[in-house]
Design a protein around this motif. Sequence first.
Motif, PDB file in Angstrom:
ATOM      1  N   UNK A  89     -10.220  82.086  23.151  1.00  0.00           N
ATOM      2  CA  UNK A  89      -9.055  83.129  22.970  1.00  0.00           C
ATOM      3  C   UNK A  89      -8.145  82.715  21.695  1.00  0.00           C
ATOM      4  N   UNK A  90      -7.999  81.496  21.052  1.00  0.00           N
ATOM      5  CA  UNK A  90      -7.481  81.185  19.871  1.00  0.00           C
ATOM      6  C   UNK A  90      -8.121  82.082  18.915  1.00  0.00           C
ATOM      7  N   UNK A  91      -9.477  82.121  18.495  1.00  0.00           N
ATOM      8  CA  UNK A  91      -9.992  82.913  17.721  1.00  0.00           C
ATOM      9  C   UNK A  91      -9.767  84.292  17.740  1.00  0.00           C
ATOM     10  N   UNK A  92      -9.760  84.720  19.167  1.00  0.00           N
ATOM     11  CA  UNK A  92      -9.627  86.054  19.311  1.00  0.00           C
ATOM     12  C   UNK A  92      -8.164  86.480  19.065  1.00  0.00           C
ATOM     13  N   UNK A  93      -7.353  85.545  19.188  1.00  0.00           N
ATOM     14  CA  UNK A  93      -5.802  85.893  18.972  1.00  0.00           C
ATOM     15  C   UNK A  93      -5.698  86.163  17.390  1.00  0.00           C
ATOM     16  N   UNK A  94      -6.224  85.032  16.688  1.00  0.00           N
ATOM     17  CA  UNK A  94      -5.871  85.141  15.192  1.00  0.00           C
ATOM     18  C   UNK A  94      -6.478  86.163  14.551  1.00  0.00           C
ATOM     19  N   UNK A  95      -7.838  86.577  14.868  1.00  0.00           N
ATOM     20  CA  UNK A  95      -8.482  87.640  14.572  1.00  0.00           C
ATOM     21  C   UNK A  95      -7.788  89.154  14.709  1.00  0.00           C
ATOM     22  N   UNK A  96      -7.753  89.317  15.941  1.00  0.00           N
ATOM     23  CA  UNK A  96      -7.349  90.596  16.362  1.00  0.00           C
ATOM     24  C   UNK A  96      -5.684  90.757  16.237  1.00  0.00           C
ATOM     25  N   UNK A  97      -4.876  89.797  16.783  1.00  0.00           N
ATOM     26  CA  UNK A  97      -3.415  90.112  16.831  1.00  0.00           C
ATOM     27  C   UNK A  97      -2.801  89.564  15.637  1.00  0.00           C
ATOM     28  N   UNK A  98      -3.626  88.751  14.724  1.00  0.00           N
ATOM     29  CA  UNK A  98      -3.305  88.082  13.580  1.00  0.00           C
ATOM     30  C   UNK A  98      -2.014  87.097  13.802  1.00  0.00           C
ATOM     31  N   UNK A  99      -1.827  86.822  15.083  1.00  0.00           N
ATOM     32  CA  UNK A  99      -1.083  85.624  15.336  1.00  0.00           C
ATOM     33  C   UNK A  99      -1.899  84.733  16.264  1.00  0.00           C
ATOM     34  N   UNK A 100      -1.801  83.524  15.833  1.00  0.00           N
ATOM     35  CA  UNK A 100      -2.733  82.657  16.723  1.00  0.00           C
ATOM     36  C   UNK A 100      -1.996  82.098  18.055  1.00  0.00           C
ATOM     37  N   UNK A 101      -0.422  82.611  18.290  1.00  0.00           N
ATOM     38  CA  UNK A 101       0.147  82.311  19.158  1.00  0.00           C
ATOM     39  C   UNK A 101       0.075  83.234  20.386  1.00  0.00           C
ATOM     40  N   UNK A 102      -0.792  84.241  20.174  1.00  0.00           N
ATOM     41  CA  UNK A 102      -0.810  85.186  21.187  1.00  0.00           C
ATOM     42  C   UNK A 102      -2.214  84.696  22.145  1.00  0.00           C
ATOM     43  N   UNK A 103      -2.262  83.539  22.379  1.00  0.00           N
ATOM     44  CA  UNK A 103      -3.234  83.238  23.343  1.00  0.00           C
ATOM     45  C   UNK A 103      -3.464  83.582  24.493  1.00  0.00           C
ATOM     46  N   UNK A 104      -2.141  83.624  24.911  1.00  0.00           N
ATOM     47  CA  UNK A 104      -2.214  83.965  26.608  1.00  0.00           C
ATOM     48  C   UNK A 104      -2.524  85.606  26.804  1.00  0.00           C
ATOM     49  N   UNK A 105      -2.053  86.246  25.761  1.00  0.00           N
ATOM     50  CA  UNK A 105      -2.379  87.789  25.841  1.00  0.00           C
ATOM     51  C   UNK A 105      -3.833  87.990  25.601  1.00  0.00           C
ATOM     52  N   UNK A 106      -4.517  87.328  24.720  1.00  0.00           N
ATOM     53  CA  UNK A 106      -5.854  87.354  24.589  1.00  0.00           C
ATOM     54  C   UNK A 106      -6.911  86.981  25.590  1.00  0.00           C
ATOM     55  N   UNK A 107      -6.516  86.057  26.145  1.00  0.00           N
ATOM     56  CA  UNK A 107      -6.735  85.415  27.469  1.00  0.00           C
ATOM     57  C   UNK A 107      -6.991  86.523  28.607  1.00  0.00           C
TER      58      UNK A 107
END
Lengths: 307, 329
Positions: free
Chosen positions: B231-249
Amino acid sequence: MDLKEWFANRKKKQESVEVKQPLSTEEYCALWTQCHLCRELLYTRDLRQNLHVCPKCQYHFRIGAEQRIEQLADPDSFVELDANLASADPLGFVDSEPYAKRLKDASRKSGLRESVVTGTITLNQTPIAVGVMDFGHFGGSMGSVVGEKVARLIEEAQKRRVPLIIISSSGGARMQEGILSLMQLAKTSAALQAFHEEGLLYISILTEPTYGGVTASFAMLGDIIIAEPGARVGFAGRRVIEQTIRQKLPADFQTAEYLLSHGQVDMVVERARLRETLSQIIEFHKGNNPTPLSPSNGKKGEAIYSR
Amino acid sequence: MADRKVTPLEFEQPLAMLAQQIEALEKQMGEGVNPELEKDLNRLNQQYDQLKRSLYGNLRGIDHLALARHAQRPYTRDYFDRWDPQWVELHGDRQGCDDPAMVAGLISLKGYRFIGIGTQKGRSIRDKQHCNFGMPQPEGYRKALRLFRHADKFGLPVVNLIDTPGAYPGLHAEEHNQAEAIAVNLRELSGLKVPVIAVITGEGGSGGALAIGVANRILMLEHSVYSVISPEGCASILCRYADKVAESCAAMKMTAKEIRDLGVADEVVPEPLGGAHHDYEFAAEKLGEVLLKHLAELSKLSPPELKKDRHDKFRRLGAFLESNEPIGA
């Protein structure tokens, strides 16, 4: 006009000067292409005639699925398979944009429904099943449709008992389809297992760039693996590795030539020689013709030579 | 209660605070009987149970992720040890390496024999480093492959326990072609003629997890997660913010129930309330039971049927449309 005014005018003039974009305007790019490697300005028509390879430095440009097929197939021999398969949005995935919108945008940009085109061609009159990935559509990522089309292609090749060629170019699995994308690795590999057991030939061609889930499934499972010069191929991307191990990687890391020296591909073949190389390999794997050479241990020879 | 000794996670803080209060009250009670205090204690205990149930009944994706990554979560060796205290460990890929992140051995669970293979994370810091935090090198996948073939030769079922952040993004791994190691495992697993069961016990991280995850049955522990990318990878690639982990989960649908609903996992195996780390014995016992049930079912299939069953299971997975609309419309 006093001095103050003169300065103000001059400043205004400087600010309003139009900056000309050196290379990005569309009409300019349609005629001329700059080589990504040696920066040479190339006349696009010449470049196309040279199979999209820079005549000066041999840089192999990324090309689309359509051009690939054109370069490989006998004229007018391509018959497309499963052209109507389109992505669904199984997760209802939304990041900064909804997946459904991203899909539409990708199609509009690439003119393709999905990031792989599959079908049958003849290559020097030999029928072949061929799948070509297009990096220009959604980064060539593999979702359910790519997995399904590749699996169907493999099954078609098996049914017709013809050799299979897949030209890969992909950023990896498509995140927007979540776990279902990951399962496409298993699906395509399982299809190849059945194909493999039938003793049929699969040639995998790796082109710039091939990464992630595609490398970790059908791209690395070729009986013969060919890479294009300079193509970058790997599982994890360079930046991710550098961030993880916190050291600089060699300049040629993950290039086709690096892969060759590390025993990961059979050969690096430039685009101009690709067609003839494929033809030669496929011809060779038709096996020995029993007529000119009679087998040394007699009787049951036909069984040995029949493949 | 022993389970209050477990290190609480961030979302468990209210529960931990309540537990502290109860403990303090219990201490006071020890000094003398006081009916007033007893009433309070009962009330607090009730509140505690209620909160616990509601907390674990409404977990978000990121909470499951935190539980799946809990430092005290039982790992592969913990399960193997409880299933068969005399299990025999097997080492090495026979090509120059033994990867400690991939554990394998001969296991007899209540008399039922199988080859157990699984990723191992390591408990102490040194241990974690030794096991590379549960991320196998290509040699680890090849060790597993050797044992798949061993199982196939002797007609033994294969049980794979998966708890890995994924394949390791390193120089050595790329030089030794981890993509090929994973791909070959996928292909060979789908061709085995023995029952294969994969269990996600913690994190199922992408290709590294799938490399031992092609199976007739995929089981997931209640709080385990399975995803195509961290989810960290997903957040940093798609949302461009590594702190959007909860959202990408949430967006990736990676919890056990969601994965089951997508048709990938076959069964969600219950964990002790609050997670497997509260009670290793219960977790191992329960998983063992479910495993035996599935192994018994699979043992009824003939070798070609087993192979076909596995092939068909993955052949079905995927969601797509047949569209005749013009492209890009």
